[in-house]
Design a protein around this motif. Structure first.
Motif, PDB file in Angstrom:
ATOM      1  N   LYS A 221       0.811  -1.227   0.000  1.00 50.26           N
ATOM      2  CA  LYS A 221       0.000   0.000   0.000  1.00 50.26           C
ATOM      3  C   LYS A 221       0.843   1.276   0.000  1.00 50.26           C
ATOM      4  O   LYS A 221       0.482   2.252  -0.686  1.00 50.26           O
ATOM      5  CB  LYS A 221      -0.984  -0.019   1.169  1.00 50.26           C
ATOM      6  N   ALA A 222       1.955   1.277   0.727  1.00 52.39           N
ATOM      7  CA  ALA A 222       2.781   2.494   0.751  1.00 52.39           C
ATOM      8  C   ALA A 222       3.369   2.783  -0.623  1.00 52.39           C
ATOM      9  O   ALA A 222       3.358   3.929  -1.093  1.00 52.39           O
ATOM     10  CB  ALA A 222       3.893   2.350   1.790  1.00 52.39           C
ATOM     11  N   GLU A 223       3.855   1.740  -1.306  1.00 48.85           N
ATOM     12  CA  GLU A 223       4.444   1.934  -2.636  1.00 48.85           C
ATOM     13  C   GLU A 223       3.372   2.285  -3.664  1.00 48.85           C
ATOM     14  O   GLU A 223       3.640   3.044  -4.610  1.00 48.85           O
ATOM     15  CB  GLU A 223       5.197   0.677  -3.061  1.00 48.85           C
ATOM     16  N   MET A 224       2.154   1.766  -3.495  1.00 48.06           N
ATOM     17  CA  MET A 224       1.069   2.125  -4.416  1.00 48.06           C
ATOM     18  C   MET A 224       0.784   3.614  -4.348  1.00 48.06           C
ATOM     19  O   MET A 224       0.571   4.268  -5.375  1.00 48.06           O
ATOM     20  CB  MET A 224      -0.198   1.326  -4.088  1.00 48.06           C
ATOM     21  N   ARG A 225       0.727   4.151  -3.126  1.00 52.28           N
ATOM     22  CA  ARG A 225       0.488   5.596  -2.992  1.00 52.28           C
ATOM     23  C   ARG A 225       1.647   6.395  -3.607  1.00 52.28           C
ATOM     24  O   ARG A 225       1.427   7.399  -4.269  1.00 52.28           O
ATOM     25  CB  ARG A 225       0.347   5.966  -1.515  1.00 52.28           C
ATOM     26  N   LYS A 226       2.868   5.922  -3.366  1.00 51.05           N
ATOM     27  CA  LYS A 226       4.040   6.645  -3.851  1.00 51.05           C
ATOM     28  C   LYS A 226       4.099   6.658  -5.378  1.00 51.05           C
ATOM     29  O   LYS A 226       4.348   7.700  -5.988  1.00 51.05           O
ATOM     30  CB  LYS A 226       5.305   5.995  -3.272  1.00 51.05           C
ATOM     31  N   SER A 227       3.887   5.499  -6.005  1.00 50.77           N
ATOM     32  CA  SER A 227       4.002   5.393  -7.469  1.00 50.77           C
ATOM     33  C   SER A 227       2.677   5.683  -8.173  1.00 50.77           C
ATOM     34  O   SER A 227       2.657   5.855  -9.388  1.00 50.77           O
ATOM     35  CB  SER A 227       4.479   3.995  -7.850  1.00 50.77           C
ATOM     36  N   ASP A 228       1.579   5.716  -7.408  1.00 49.92           N
ATOM     37  CA  ASP A 228       0.231   5.967  -7.933  1.00 49.92           C
ATOM     38  C   ASP A 228      -0.187   4.964  -9.005  1.00 49.92           C
ATOM     39  O   ASP A 228      -0.789   5.312  -9.996  1.00 49.92           O
ATOM     40  CB  ASP A 228       0.098   7.392  -8.475  1.00 49.92           C
ATOM     41  N   TYR A 229       0.175   3.704  -8.806  1.00 51.35           N
ATOM     42  CA  TYR A 229      -0.412   2.642  -9.614  1.00 51.35           C
ATOM     43  C   TYR A 229      -0.183   1.315  -8.902  1.00 51.35           C
ATOM     44  O   TYR A 229       0.690   1.190  -8.032  1.00 51.35           O
ATOM     45  CB  TYR A 229       0.156   2.612 -11.039  1.00 51.35           C
ATOM     46  N   ALA A 230      -1.002   0.336  -9.258  1.00 49.37           N
ATOM     47  CA  ALA A 230      -0.866  -1.015  -8.710  1.00 49.37           C
ATOM     48  C   ALA A 230      -0.679  -1.991  -9.854  1.00 49.37           C
ATOM     49  O   ALA A 230      -1.267  -1.830 -10.926  1.00 49.37           O
ATOM     50  CB  ALA A 230      -2.110  -1.395  -7.899  1.00 49.37           C
ATOM     51  N   LEU A 231       0.130  -3.010  -9.614  1.00 50.18           N
ATOM     52  CA  LEU A 231       0.313  -4.105 -10.562  1.00 50.18           C
ATOM     53  C   LEU A 231      -0.480  -5.295 -10.017  1.00 50.18           C
ATOM     54  O   LEU A 231      -0.224  -5.755  -8.900  1.00 50.18           O
ATOM     55  CB  LEU A 231       1.789  -4.444 -10.704  1.00 50.18           C
ATOM     56  N   LEU A 232      -1.434  -5.782 -10.786  1.00 51.41           N
ATOM     57  CA  LEU A 232      -2.330  -6.841 -10.331  1.00 51.41           C
ATOM     58  C   LEU A 232      -2.010  -8.139 -11.066  1.00 51.41           C
ATOM     59  O   LEU A 232      -2.053  -8.190 -12.300  1.00 51.41           O
ATOM     60  CB  LEU A 232      -3.784  -6.439 -10.595  1.00 51.41           C
ATOM     61  N   VAL A 233      -1.653  -9.191 -10.304  1.00 45.89           N
ATOM     62  CA  VAL A 233      -1.340 -10.497 -10.880  1.00 45.89           C
ATOM     63  C   VAL A 233      -2.314 -11.524 -10.303  1.00 45.89           C
ATOM     64  O   VAL A 233      -3.115 -11.219  -9.420  1.00 45.89           O
ATOM     65  CB  VAL A 233       0.122 -10.904 -10.613  1.00 45.89           C
ATOM     66  N   GLU A 234      -2.218 -12.777 -10.806  1.00 45.56           N
ATOM     67  CA  GLU A 234      -3.193 -13.785 -10.386  1.00 45.56           C
ATOM     68  C   GLU A 234      -2.814 -14.502  -9.101  1.00 45.56           C
ATOM     69  O   GLU A 234      -3.621 -14.603  -8.175  1.00 45.56           O
ATOM     70  CB  GLU A 234      -3.379 -14.813 -11.507  1.00 45.56           C
ATOM     71  N   GLY A 235      -1.606 -15.065  -9.034  1.00 48.56           N
ATOM     72  CA  GLY A 235      -1.275 -15.976  -7.950  1.00 48.56           C
ATOM     73  C   GLY A 235      -0.234 -15.452  -6.987  1.00 48.56           C
ATOM     74  O   GLY A 235       0.490 -14.479  -7.270  1.00 48.56           O
ATOM     75  N   GLN A 236      -0.134 -16.136  -5.839  1.00 47.27           N
ATOM     76  CA  GLN A 236       0.815 -15.706  -4.824  1.00 47.27           C
ATOM     77  C   GLN A 236       2.263 -15.775  -5.301  1.00 47.27           C
ATOM     78  O   GLN A 236       3.054 -14.866  -5.033  1.00 47.27           O
ATOM     79  CB  GLN A 236       0.668 -16.566  -3.558  1.00 47.27           C
ATOM     80  N   MET A 237       2.648 -16.849  -6.025  1.00 44.75           N
ATOM     81  CA  MET A 237       4.037 -16.959  -6.475  1.00 44.75           C
ATOM     82  C   MET A 237       4.379 -15.881  -7.497  1.00 44.75           C
ATOM     83  O   MET A 237       5.500 -15.364  -7.503  1.00 44.75           O
ATOM     84  CB  MET A 237       4.308 -18.349  -7.048  1.00 44.75           C
ATOM     85  N   ASP A 238       3.423 -15.531  -8.359  1.00 39.92           N
ATOM     86  CA  ASP A 238       3.654 -14.403  -9.271  1.00 39.92           C
ATOM     87  C   ASP A 238       3.929 -13.140  -8.469  1.00 39.92           C
ATOM     88  O   ASP A 238       4.862 -12.380  -8.747  1.00 39.92           O
ATOM     89  CB  ASP A 238       2.439 -14.189 -10.177  1.00 39.92           C
ATOM     90  N   CYS A 239       3.083 -12.911  -7.466  1.00 38.08           N
ATOM     91  CA  CYS A 239       3.212 -11.710  -6.636  1.00 38.08           C
ATOM     92  C   CYS A 239       4.550 -11.691  -5.905  1.00 38.08           C
ATOM     93  O   CYS A 239       5.256 -10.673  -5.896  1.00 38.08           O
ATOM     94  CB  CYS A 239       2.048 -11.665  -5.643  1.00 38.08           C
ATOM     95  N   ILE A 240       4.921 -12.824  -5.315  1.00 34.90           N
ATOM     96  CA  ILE A 240       6.165 -12.898  -4.552  1.00 34.90           C
ATOM     97  C   ILE A 240       7.375 -12.688  -5.465  1.00 34.90           C
ATOM     98  O   ILE A 240       8.323 -11.970  -5.120  1.00 34.90           O
ATOM     99  CB  ILE A 240       6.246 -14.245  -3.808  1.00 34.90           C
ATOM    100  N   SER A 241       7.349 -13.290  -6.664  1.00 34.58           N
ATOM    101  CA  SER A 241       8.467 -13.135  -7.600  1.00 34.58           C
ATOM    102  C   SER A 241       8.643 -11.687  -8.035  1.00 34.58           C
ATOM    103  O   SER A 241       9.769 -11.173  -8.103  1.00 34.58           O
ATOM    104  CB  SER A 241       8.261 -14.032  -8.823  1.00 34.58           C
ATOM    105  N   VAL A 242       7.525 -11.025  -8.333  1.00 27.40           N
ATOM    106  CA  VAL A 242       7.597  -9.619  -8.748  1.00 27.40           C
ATOM    107  C   VAL A 242       8.096  -8.757  -7.588  1.00 27.40           C
ATOM    108  O   VAL A 242       8.914  -7.848  -7.774  1.00 27.40           O
ATOM    109  CB  VAL A 242       6.211  -9.144  -9.246  1.00 27.40           C
ATOM    110  N   TYR A 243       7.625  -9.046  -6.391  1.00 25.43           N
ATOM    111  CA  TYR A 243       8.057  -8.295  -5.206  1.00 25.43           C
ATOM    112  C   TYR A 243       9.559  -8.482  -4.979  1.00 25.43           C
ATOM    113  O   TYR A 243      10.284  -7.526  -4.682  1.00 25.43           O
ATOM    114  CB  TYR A 243       7.268  -8.763  -3.989  1.00 25.43           C
TER     115      TYR A 243
END
Length: 598
Positions: A262-284
């Motif tokens: 949430k903090a980075e979403m406010r800072k960059s003013d966009y969210a990246l939405l993926v399907e699964g937890q491993m996708d999310c963890i890899s991108v993070y």
């Protein structure tokens, strides 16, 4: 809670900071802050927060109140719950709570114990990941590039194969009622409301456990990935097992990784939405921290509103398989109706984000992120894939696929632009079809009727008559056929959008049939061909007629390209892409000159 404590919390909490966790605010005066109202849709901020007098007011929908009213509305809480929430956010210790009824006290106590139980379960899974039994799990995580730091950050653990070990480890610390209500355990017997009533055993076994946290970072559920495809008896096992819905967890109300993103979403003013937890963890792990996952469930309005508290700009990067594309379309539709700006990533090679990052690295993924397309462009391409061909029916089907998405756009100018782009990219030349598409977009109609056997243009009639000329025809007619066939074969883009495009293409690439109607593959094509052959031919030589028809087709193609360039120039100007804008303007000037001399 006593009134004096309520006033103390109100006096000692920062309303701007608390509301700023939900709404992006900007300072507009000495003590005033403004943002987009979270209680109704708007494009111009009419939501105001006064720091001195500690109130909020929306000049659009007229919602108003103090910090407690705001949290009550945003979180759907009772006043006592909102008071406690504000006190926690402000770091104010809570006094001993008095409940209105024994039932309220029991429910509040159960929720607190469930939070504690999930924290204990997370610690249990984390400890088990270090056990000898978890060697296969550690090997799997290492193979996926998951580092020890990431394991700690996401609190990844391991659920052992034993049915009873976790239950026995936790039952000394938690009441049986809490364990039955947690979703962490199963039994063969169930009550009418789905809770286990028989002997408890662990729901998650021989799996990697990923905790799911709420916005505050409290663990409320788990998803667990199997390490094997079959169990000991040779039966297929589900790849993922998830916590059921509980008093803590409603899957359509939660976004995985929101607490960390949430903090980075406010800072960059966009969210990246993926399907699964491993996708999310890899991108993070790759350093993109404003990433969220929908965790394998359909995206919901509640999730969209939750996301909208932090940003109204979303990039969607779902899996490229049929299920992922379907989920992307539904998610795009829902986000569009909630007035988000939506873009879409399609990764090379049909890869999901996790695999793409492992095979190509963060630089390639960052380039894909920067090249994300407008959702309208993505959907138009999807329509062309789903309904290929140049027939009128294919184009109308593609239009009807797009119209619900066009209809969801709240701004009339954007709806009109989407419709114009669709007409250009689908090569819709028919004035009637373009007008119907324009009207449907303006009136937000869901579909247009399928057209049957549209009347032919004179250009189509001439070319069809020329292409069915027999091989033993007089030299002048044979030359006309050869000219038509060779030019159409060399320039298939000329006939894009014509009702007879498929028929013309077939005739141009094959010898003239002894029976012309044999070349037609559908009832519509036969009707078109019969009409062309039945129409009284001109007295002019067929070669001259074909030359004129080909000249007309080329001009129409140039005019289509001219319209496409206008749309692309507007988009490049909107993005501020000066290099692309200069190139597109140069291309349009060249087309303009060609048309003037045509």
């Amino acid at each position: 809670m006593a009134d004096d404590f309520t006033q103390f919390v109100k006096d000692n909490s920062d309303i701007v900071k608390i509301i700023g966790d939900y709404v992006k605010l900007r300072k507009t005066g000495a003590q005033n802050y403004t943002g987009l109202c979270p209680f109704h849709k708007e494009k111009t901020g009419s939501f105001s927060v006064n720091a001195t007098h500690r109130y909020f007011y929306c000049f659009g929908c007229h919602e108003k109140g103090d910090v407690f009213d705001f949290v009550m509305k945003m979180e759907s809480l009772s006043f006592p719950e909102a008071l406690r929430a504000v006190a926690v956010k402000a770091g104010i210790p809570l006094p001993k709570h008095e409940f209105n009824s024994p039932e309220e006290a029991r429910e509040a106590g159960l929720r607190r114990q469930l939070i504690d139980l999930h924290e204990a379960a997370a610690q249990y899974f984390e400890a088990q990941l270090k056990s000898p039994e978890a060697a296969r799990a550690r090997e799997y995580l290492t193979g996926r590039g998951v580092t020890p730091e990431t394991i700690r950050t996401f609190r990844i653990g391991y659920a052992p194969a034993d049915f009873n070990h976790m239950r026995d480890a936790l039952k000394a610390h938690f009441a049986e009622e809490v364990m039955r209500a947690s979703g962490l355990f199963s039994s063969k017997e169930k009550s009418d409301d789905g809770l286990p009533t028989g002997d408890l055993y662990a729901r998650f076994r021989k799996r990697i456990a990923f905790p799911i946290a709420n916005e505050a970072g409290k663990i409320i559920a788990f998803t667990a990935r199997a390490l094997e495809t079959k169990d000991d008896k040779g039966r297929e096992v589900a790849k993922y097992v998830n916590s059921p819905e509980t008093a803590l967890y409603i899957k359509g109300h939660v976004l995985f990784n929101l607490d960390k993103a949430k903090a980075e979403m406010r800072k960059s003013d966009y969210a990246l939405l993926v399907e699964g937890q491993m996708d999310c963890i890899s991108v993070y792990m790759a350093g993109i921290h404003n990433v969220l996952a929908i965790s394998g469930t359909a995206f919901t309005e509640t999730q969209a509103r939750l996301l909208g508290r932090f940003t109204k700009r979303v990039i969607v990067n779902f899996d490229p398989d049929a299920a992922g594309e379907g989920a992307a379309e539904k998610t795009i539709g829902l986000l569009t109706s909630e007035d988000f700006e939506v873009k879409v990533i399609t990764l090379e090679g049909g890869l999901d984000p996790d695999r793409f990052l492992r095979e190509h690295g963060i630089e390639a993924y960052g380039a894909a992120l920067r090249a994300a397309r407008r959702h309208s462009d993505y959907l138009i391409d999807r329509a062309r894939q789903l309904f290929p061909g140049q027939t009128a029916d294919a184009k109308v089907s593609a239009m009807n696929f797009l119209l619900p998405h066009i209809r969801r756009m709240t701004h009339p100018i954007r709806r009109s632009q989407f419709a114009e782009d669709a007409a250009n990219k689908l090569a819709i030349d028919s004035a009637l079809m373009r007008q119907q598409l324009k009207q449907a977009a303006a009136q937000r109609i869901a579909s247009v009727p399928i057209h049957r056997a549209e009347p032919l243009t004179e250009t189509e009639r001439i070319l069809l008559r020329a292409l069915v000329v027999p091989e033993d025809a007089p030299p002048g007619q044979a030359v006309a056929r050869m000219m038509a066939a060779s030019e159409l074969a060399a320039h298939p883009e000329w006939i894009a959008g014509l009702a007879t495009a498929d028929l013309l293409d077939t005739l141009a690439h094959s010898p003239a049939p002894s029976n012309p109607l044999d070349a037609a593959r559908s009832d519509d094509a036969r009707a078109h061909l019969a009409e062309a052959l039945d129409h009284a031919p001109s007295d002019r030589p067929l070669v001259e007629q074909v030359e004129g028809a080909l000249h007309t087709l080329e001009r129409h193609r140039l005019e289509r390209r001219q319209r496409e360039l206008r749309s692309q120039i507007a988009e490049a100007d909107r993005r501020g892409d000066q290099a692309m804008l200069s190139q597109l303007i140069a291309d349009k000037l060249a087309i303009d000159r060609t048309l003037r001399n045509h």
